[in-house]
Design a protein around this motif. Sequence first.
Motif, PDB file in Angstrom:
ATOM      1  N   ARG B   8      12.381  69.942 -38.237  1.00 30.06           N
ATOM      2  CA  ARG B   8      13.234  70.391 -37.137  1.00 30.06           C
ATOM      3  C   ARG B   8      12.405  70.346 -35.867  1.00 30.06           C
ATOM      4  NH1 ARG B   8      16.240  75.698 -38.809  1.00 30.06           N
ATOM      5  NH2 ARG B   8      14.397  76.645 -37.894  1.00 30.06           N
ATOM      6  N   PRO B   9      13.058  70.037 -34.754  1.00 27.18           N
ATOM      7  CA  PRO B   9      12.283  69.935 -33.509  1.00 27.18           C
ATOM      8  C   PRO B   9      11.537  71.231 -33.208  1.00 27.18           C
ATOM      9  CG  PRO B   9      14.463  68.977 -33.219  1.00 27.18           C
ATOM     10  CD  PRO B   9      14.470  69.647 -34.551  1.00 27.18           C
ATOM     11  N   LEU B  10      10.277  71.039 -32.788  1.00 29.00           N
ATOM     12  CA  LEU B  10       9.356  72.139 -32.582  1.00 29.00           C
ATOM     13  C   LEU B  10       8.873  72.125 -31.142  1.00 29.00           C
ATOM     14  CD1 LEU B  10       7.178  74.296 -33.593  1.00 29.00           C
ATOM     15  CD2 LEU B  10       5.744  72.300 -34.132  1.00 29.00           C
ATOM     16  N   ALA B  11       8.803  73.296 -30.523  1.00 29.72           N
ATOM     17  CA  ALA B  11       8.201  73.412 -29.193  1.00 29.72           C
ATOM     18  C   ALA B  11       7.071  74.420 -29.240  1.00 29.72           C
ATOM     19  CB  ALA B  11       9.237  73.841 -28.158  1.00 29.72           C
ATOM     20  N   ILE B  12       6.076  74.187 -28.407  1.00 32.20           N
ATOM     21  CA  ILE B  12       4.988  75.163 -28.265  1.00 32.20           C
ATOM     22  C   ILE B  12       4.932  75.591 -26.805  1.00 32.20           C
ATOM     23  CG2 ILE B  12       2.506  75.599 -28.449  1.00 32.20           C
ATOM     24  CD1 ILE B  12       2.349  73.465 -30.619  1.00 32.20           C
ATOM     25  N   GLY B  31       3.056  65.673 -39.063  1.00 36.62           N
ATOM     26  CA  GLY B  31       4.354  65.015 -38.985  1.00 36.62           C
ATOM     27  C   GLY B  31       5.364  65.689 -38.077  1.00 36.62           C
ATOM     28  N   ARG B  32       4.958  66.703 -37.317  1.00 37.97           N
ATOM     29  CA  ARG B  32       5.905  67.398 -36.426  1.00 37.97           C
ATOM     30  C   ARG B  32       5.365  67.391 -35.013  1.00 37.97           C
ATOM     31  NH1 ARG B  32       8.036  73.200 -38.039  1.00 37.97           N
ATOM     32  NH2 ARG B  32       9.740  72.573 -36.683  1.00 37.97           N
ATOM     33  N   THR B  33       5.558  66.270 -34.323  1.00 36.38           N
ATOM     34  CA  THR B  33       5.039  66.216 -32.961  1.00 36.38           C
ATOM     35  C   THR B  33       5.821  67.187 -32.082  1.00 36.38           C
ATOM     36  OG1 THR B  33       4.415  63.923 -33.284  1.00 36.38           O
ATOM     37  CG2 THR B  33       4.568  64.710 -30.999  1.00 36.38           C
ATOM     38  N   PRO B  34       5.140  68.155 -31.490  1.00 37.79           N
ATOM     39  CA  PRO B  34       5.868  69.175 -30.743  1.00 37.79           C
ATOM     40  C   PRO B  34       6.125  68.779 -29.300  1.00 37.79           C
ATOM     41  CG  PRO B  34       3.546  69.740 -30.820  1.00 37.79           C
ATOM     42  CD  PRO B  34       3.688  68.425 -31.535  1.00 37.79           C
ATOM     43  N   PHE B  35       7.108  69.459 -28.696  1.00 38.55           N
ATOM     44  CA  PHE B  35       7.349  69.397 -27.270  1.00 38.55           C
ATOM     45  C   PHE B  35       6.601  70.571 -26.654  1.00 38.55           C
ATOM     46  CE2 PHE B  35       9.345  68.525 -23.345  1.00 38.55           C
ATOM     47  CZ  PHE B  35       9.775  69.732 -22.794  1.00 38.55           C
ATOM     48  N   LEU B  36       5.830  70.328 -25.592  1.00 43.09           N
ATOM     49  CA  LEU B  36       4.997  71.391 -25.038  1.00 43.09           C
ATOM     50  C   LEU B  36       5.567  71.925 -23.727  1.00 43.09           C
ATOM     51  CD1 LEU B  36       1.329  70.167 -25.718  1.00 43.09           C
ATOM     52  CD2 LEU B  36       2.979  71.258 -27.234  1.00 43.09           C
ATOM     53  N   VAL B  37       5.625  73.242 -23.631  1.00 44.96           N
ATOM     54  CA  VAL B  37       6.006  73.914 -22.396  1.00 44.96           C
ATOM     55  C   VAL B  37       4.731  74.528 -21.822  1.00 44.96           C
ATOM     56  CG1 VAL B  37       7.374  75.747 -21.348  1.00 44.96           C
ATOM     57  CG2 VAL B  37       8.302  74.438 -23.288  1.00 44.96           C
ATOM     58  N   GLY B  38       4.249  73.946 -20.735  1.00 44.56           N
ATOM     59  CA  GLY B  38       3.026  74.469 -20.133  1.00 44.56           C
ATOM     60  C   GLY B  38       3.346  75.570 -19.143  1.00 44.56           C
ATOM     61  N   ILE B  39       2.686  76.725 -19.291  1.00 49.07           N
ATOM     62  CA  ILE B  39       2.862  77.807 -18.321  1.00 49.07           C
ATOM     63  C   ILE B  39       1.973  77.493 -17.116  1.00 49.07           C
ATOM     64  CG2 ILE B  39       2.635  80.276 -17.882  1.00 49.07           C
ATOM     65  CD1 ILE B  39       4.750  79.750 -19.894  1.00 49.07           C
ATOM     66  N   ALA B  76       6.759  78.076 -31.011  1.00 41.94           N
ATOM     67  CA  ALA B  76       5.533  78.863 -31.194  1.00 41.94           C
ATOM     68  C   ALA B  76       4.997  79.248 -29.815  1.00 41.94           C
ATOM     69  CB  ALA B  76       4.490  78.054 -31.961  1.00 41.94           C
ATOM     70  N   LEU B  77       4.441  80.439 -29.710  1.00 47.21           N
ATOM     71  CA  LEU B  77       3.854  80.929 -28.456  1.00 47.21           C
ATOM     72  C   LEU B  77       2.349  81.013 -28.662  1.00 47.21           C
ATOM     73  CD1 LEU B  77       6.320  83.950 -27.984  1.00 47.21           C
ATOM     74  CD2 LEU B  77       6.562  81.645 -27.058  1.00 47.21           C
ATOM     75  N   ILE B  78       1.617  80.083 -28.057  1.00 44.10           N
ATOM     76  CA  ILE B  78       0.185  79.956 -28.355  1.00 44.10           C
ATOM     77  C   ILE B  78      -0.622  79.984 -27.068  1.00 44.10           C
ATOM     78  CG2 ILE B  78      -1.558  78.576 -29.576  1.00 44.10           C
ATOM     79  CD1 ILE B  78       0.588  79.014 -31.483  1.00 44.10           C
ATOM     80  N   GLY B  79      -1.740  80.685 -27.073  1.00 47.90           N
ATOM     81  CA  GLY B  79      -2.662  80.605 -25.956  1.00 47.90           C
ATOM     82  C   GLY B  79      -2.682  81.877 -25.124  1.00 47.90           C
ATOM     83  N   GLY B  80      -3.764  82.045 -24.365  1.00 49.88           N
ATOM     84  CA  GLY B  80      -3.949  83.271 -23.615  1.00 49.88           C
ATOM     85  C   GLY B  80      -3.180  83.295 -22.308  1.00 49.88           C
ATOM     86  N   LEU B  81      -2.719  84.486 -21.956  1.00 46.45           N
ATOM     87  CA  LEU B  81      -2.076  84.692 -20.664  1.00 46.45           C
ATOM     88  C   LEU B  81      -2.528  86.044 -20.148  1.00 46.45           C
ATOM     89  CD1 LEU B  81       1.733  83.771 -21.018  1.00 46.45           C
ATOM     90  CD2 LEU B  81       0.047  82.641 -19.579  1.00 46.45           C
ATOM     91  N   THR B  82      -2.872  86.102 -18.869  1.00 46.30           N
ATOM     92  CA  THR B  82      -3.118  87.409 -18.273  1.00 46.30           C
ATOM     93  C   THR B  82      -1.777  88.126 -18.204  1.00 46.30           C
ATOM     94  OG1 THR B  82      -4.928  86.564 -16.958  1.00 46.30           O
ATOM     95  CG2 THR B  82      -3.946  88.635 -16.252  1.00 46.30           C
ATOM     96  N   ARG B  83      -1.745  89.311 -18.765  1.00 47.42           N
ATOM     97  CA  ARG B  83      -0.479  90.039 -18.796  1.00 47.42           C
ATOM     98  C   ARG B  83      -0.007  90.343 -17.381  1.00 47.42           C
ATOM     99  NH1 ARG B  83       1.464  94.806 -22.509  1.00 47.42           N
ATOM    100  NH2 ARG B  83       2.867  95.910 -21.115  1.00 47.42           N
ATOM    101  N   PRO B  84       1.165  89.869 -17.009  1.00 50.89           N
ATOM    102  CA  PRO B  84       1.651  90.115 -15.650  1.00 50.89           C
ATOM    103  C   PRO B  84       2.368  91.461 -15.552  1.00 50.89           C
ATOM    104  CG  PRO B  84       3.227  88.753 -16.805  1.00 50.89           C
ATOM    105  CD  PRO B  84       2.134  89.067 -17.796  1.00 50.89           C
ATOM    106  N   VAL B 128      11.124  81.903 -33.950  1.00 52.13           N
ATOM    107  CA  VAL B 128       9.738  82.008 -33.481  1.00 52.13           C
ATOM    108  C   VAL B 128       8.794  81.859 -34.666  1.00 52.13           C
ATOM    109  CG1 VAL B 128       8.042  83.461 -32.322  1.00 52.13           C
ATOM    110  CG2 VAL B 128      10.427  83.489 -31.567  1.00 52.13           C
ATOM    111  N   VAL B 129       7.909  80.874 -34.576  1.00 53.46           N
ATOM    112  CA  VAL B 129       6.972  80.619 -35.673  1.00 53.46           C
ATOM    113  C   VAL B 129       5.544  80.813 -35.194  1.00 53.46           C
ATOM    114  CG1 VAL B 129       8.514  78.999 -36.835  1.00 53.46           C
ATOM    115  CG2 VAL B 129       6.881  78.143 -35.144  1.00 53.46           C
ATOM    116  N   GLY B 130       4.654  81.093 -36.118  1.00 51.45           N
ATOM    117  CA  GLY B 130       3.263  81.290 -35.768  1.00 51.45           C
ATOM    118  C   GLY B 130       2.446  80.028 -35.953  1.00 51.45           C
TER     119      GLY B 130
END
Lengths: 282, 282
Positions: B8-12, B31-39, B76-84, B128-130
């Motif tokens: 199934r389509p995957l985004a990170i 085998g699951r090339t994801p679509f990336l949403v860059g913050i 999936a929600l991956i990577g560090g973010l300074t908490r706003p 939401v997946v890890g």
Amino acid sequence: MSEPGETRPLAIVCGGGKFPIEVARAAAAAGRTPFLVGISGAADPAIEAFAHVWLRIGQLGKLFSTLSDRGVADVALIGGLTRPELGDLRLDWGAIKRLPELALAFRGGDNHLLAGIAAIFEREGLNVVGAHEIAPRLLAPLGPIGARAPTPQAEADISMGAALIAALSPFDAGQGVVIAKGRVVAVEAAEGTDAMLARVAALRDARRLRLSGPAGVFVKAPKRGQDLRLDMPAIGPETVAAAAKARLQGVAVAAGAVLIAEREAVARAADASGLFVAGYAP
Amino acid sequence: MSEPGETRPLAIVCGGGKFPIEVARAAAAAGRTPFLVGISGAADPAIEAFAHVWLRIGQLGKLFSTLSDRGVADVALIGGLTRPELGDLRLDWGAIKRLPELALAFRGGDNHLLAGIAAIFEREGLNVVGAHEIAPRLLAPLGPIGARAPTPQAEADISMGAALIAALSPFDAGQGVVIAKGRVVAVEAAEGTDAMLARVAALRDARRLRLSGPAGVFVKAPKRGQDLRLDMPAIGPETVAAAAKARLQGVAVAAGAVLIAEREAVARAADASGLFVAGYAP
């Protein structure tokens, strides 16, 4: 144990900072002028205004013989010391004789170490007393000591901080935490209070901790089961300054279980910086 | 929920650091090339090697419409973010519509916030997946990943660290502690792992923390009750470097519950610095 109006000879083993001097003056004002043992490299030279001796940490034998010669019955251990490694100390014969007990004392957290040291003193027939017993007016009262009082959000943060310190107690870590709006910002361990508050200030300056305006409380309390004769937590004017730099709303301390050094200066600093300083019911 | 061999389509959604890219590559290799949403302001430009979009944190509406257009099912929600602070964000209409839920999510620790965000995603029909579900080989194994293993003292320190993290869990503070010879040296909260390890290094350099030779363990584990899809603790080569600067004996992570980014580089760095890196049974 010591009784009201006790005039048995008193000694204070002085670590660093102004607090040992403050306790000595308070004891003298109460009619018990103490004999001061200054730890070399730590104690403030101002101890020399009192009858005193300078000793190294490892000179346990000389310490006990000095106290015995002066007929000292009660001893208080006041002031900060960087925790040494046992292997780094130059021990005199009195310390070498007690090496097994000392080695055991060094295996654990600071509370464990101080308890071990106190036991060694007690085996010498010395009565270890706390600053709060010889200078009770230094104890934090319940309620604010300056003009400001905690807001409801600050009260909630204080409760959380107190609960966190209690939960940390079995691990013998630190005595201070910073809570802001229900979130744990910092937990004190080996670095000490000043360094922890400086870190909170740096996080805010770097905008890595984003809170609108002054927010958060520095909470200080003894660890549960802490021997209050040995390492009663204390705050002073520098605590208020550090909390102000960290843009906190205030400082909360467990009433009757934390010492406030230089109380008038603390209240003035709090009012000038817009913070509250308050004792809470533990 | 996702099934083995799921296509199934995957985004990170990518926060900072190299880890989102590593997870994306691992998913693609499986085998699951994801679509990336860059913050914006956080994600590494390397996301552009993938099909991607750049968005600001507040653009919740645009995020959901983009994912919907692409038929994304798993995120999936991956990577560090300074908490706003919620009040600092420029919100699009989709975020403004969801302001009540967002405001509630921002009232508490990081775990609470992430859980609130995940709930908002789930209400959109997204799963939401890890990272551990899309790239399981990134999970810490049981045992050492380099040449060295923990000594008995280190094992005792690891147990204490794990117990301490568990005791801290209800307070939603940090995921890391440093324990040395039965003593709590540092507890991580808002400052993060790198800053905590740097503080330990500074304490040792300033000889405020006196330990003979390399000593102590950095222990990292999820908080009890932590939603592992959202904020799985992770370590990487920089963790090893920071632990080496702090002159620790090693790094211990809860096996199966902590991710190891760039595992080969971690093992090489550990061996070169003389540290162990090991998964322990949680």
